[in-house]
Design a protein around this motif. Structure first.
Motif, mmCIF file in Angstrom:
data_model
loop_
_atom_site.group_PDB
_atom_site.id
_atom_site.type_symbol
_atom_site.label_atom_id
_atom_site.label_comp_id
_atom_site.label_asym_id
_atom_site.label_seq_id
_atom_site.Cartn_x
_atom_site.Cartn_y
_atom_site.Cartn_z
ATOM 1 N N ARG A 16 0.833 -1.212 0.000
ATOM 2 C CA ARG A 16 0.000 0.000 0.000
ATOM 3 C C ARG A 16 0.864 1.258 0.000
ATOM 4 O O ARG A 16 0.598 2.213 -0.732
ATOM 5 N N VAL A 17 1.919 1.246 0.806
ATOM 6 C CA VAL A 17 2.843 2.387 0.849
ATOM 7 C C VAL A 17 3.523 2.564 -0.504
ATOM 8 O O VAL A 17 3.630 3.671 -1.019
ATOM 9 N N SER A 18 3.963 1.474 -1.097
ATOM 10 C CA SER A 18 4.627 1.526 -2.401
ATOM 11 C C SER A 18 3.702 2.119 -3.468
ATOM 12 O O SER A 18 4.114 2.962 -4.261
ATOM 13 N N ARG A 19 2.437 1.685 -3.476
ATOM 14 C CA ARG A 19 1.474 2.227 -4.449
ATOM 15 C C ARG A 19 1.295 3.726 -4.244
ATOM 16 O O ARG A 19 1.228 4.485 -5.206
ATOM 17 N N ALA A 20 1.208 4.163 -2.977
ATOM 18 C CA ALA A 20 1.012 5.586 -2.687
ATOM 19 C C ALA A 20 2.212 6.406 -3.149
ATOM 20 O O ALA A 20 2.062 7.466 -3.770
ATOM 21 N N ILE A 21 3.417 5.926 -2.878
ATOM 22 C CA ILE A 21 4.634 6.659 -3.240
ATOM 23 C C ILE A 21 4.837 6.685 -4.745
ATOM 24 O O ILE A 21 5.302 7.683 -5.296
ATOM 25 N N ASN A 22 4.479 5.608 -5.415
ATOM 26 C CA ASN A 22 4.719 5.508 -6.854
ATOM 27 C C ASN A 22 3.586 6.060 -7.713
ATOM 28 O O ASN A 22 3.711 6.063 -8.940
ATOM 29 N N ALA A 23 2.526 6.544 -7.103
ATOM 30 C CA ALA A 23 1.428 7.138 -7.868
ATOM 31 C C ALA A 23 1.957 8.358 -8.623
ATOM 32 O O ALA A 23 2.793 9.109 -8.102
ATOM 33 N N PRO A 24 1.506 8.578 -9.859
ATOM 34 C CA PRO A 24 2.001 9.712 -10.647
ATOM 35 C C PRO A 24 1.892 11.063 -9.934
ATOM 36 O O PRO A 24 2.840 11.861 -9.960
#
Length: 78
Positions: free
Chosen positions: A17-25
């Motif tokens: 979840r953290v990875s998705r948040a950080i990598n969001a455009p």
């Protein structure tokens, strides 16, 4: 015969979840991301992941009532 992958641990789920948040455009453009606690999140998992994030020199963690906001800088290349 193939084996099914074991289910992700709560820490691995939080990390994803953290990875998705950080990598969001939008997060990449603003160099910031808000990480909100979910109802079932383990306090130990949060503590562990935030400790690991804090080890990075270019990251600032701002505490919020419902989670944290991360800010980061990208070092200039030599």
């Amino acid at each position: 015969m193939t084996q099914d992958a074991s289910p992700a641990t709560s820490y691995e789920q939080l990390g994803a979840r953290v990875s998705r948040a950080i990598n969001a455009p939008a997060a990449q453009r603003s160099r910031s991301a808000v990480l909100l606690r979910a109802q079932g999140d383990s306090p130990e998992d949060w503590s562990r992941i935030l400790d690991e994030i804090a080890e990075n020199d270019n990251v600032t963690i701002a505490w919020r009532d419902d989670g944290v906001q991360l800010f980061w800088t990208v070092p200039a290349e030599d």
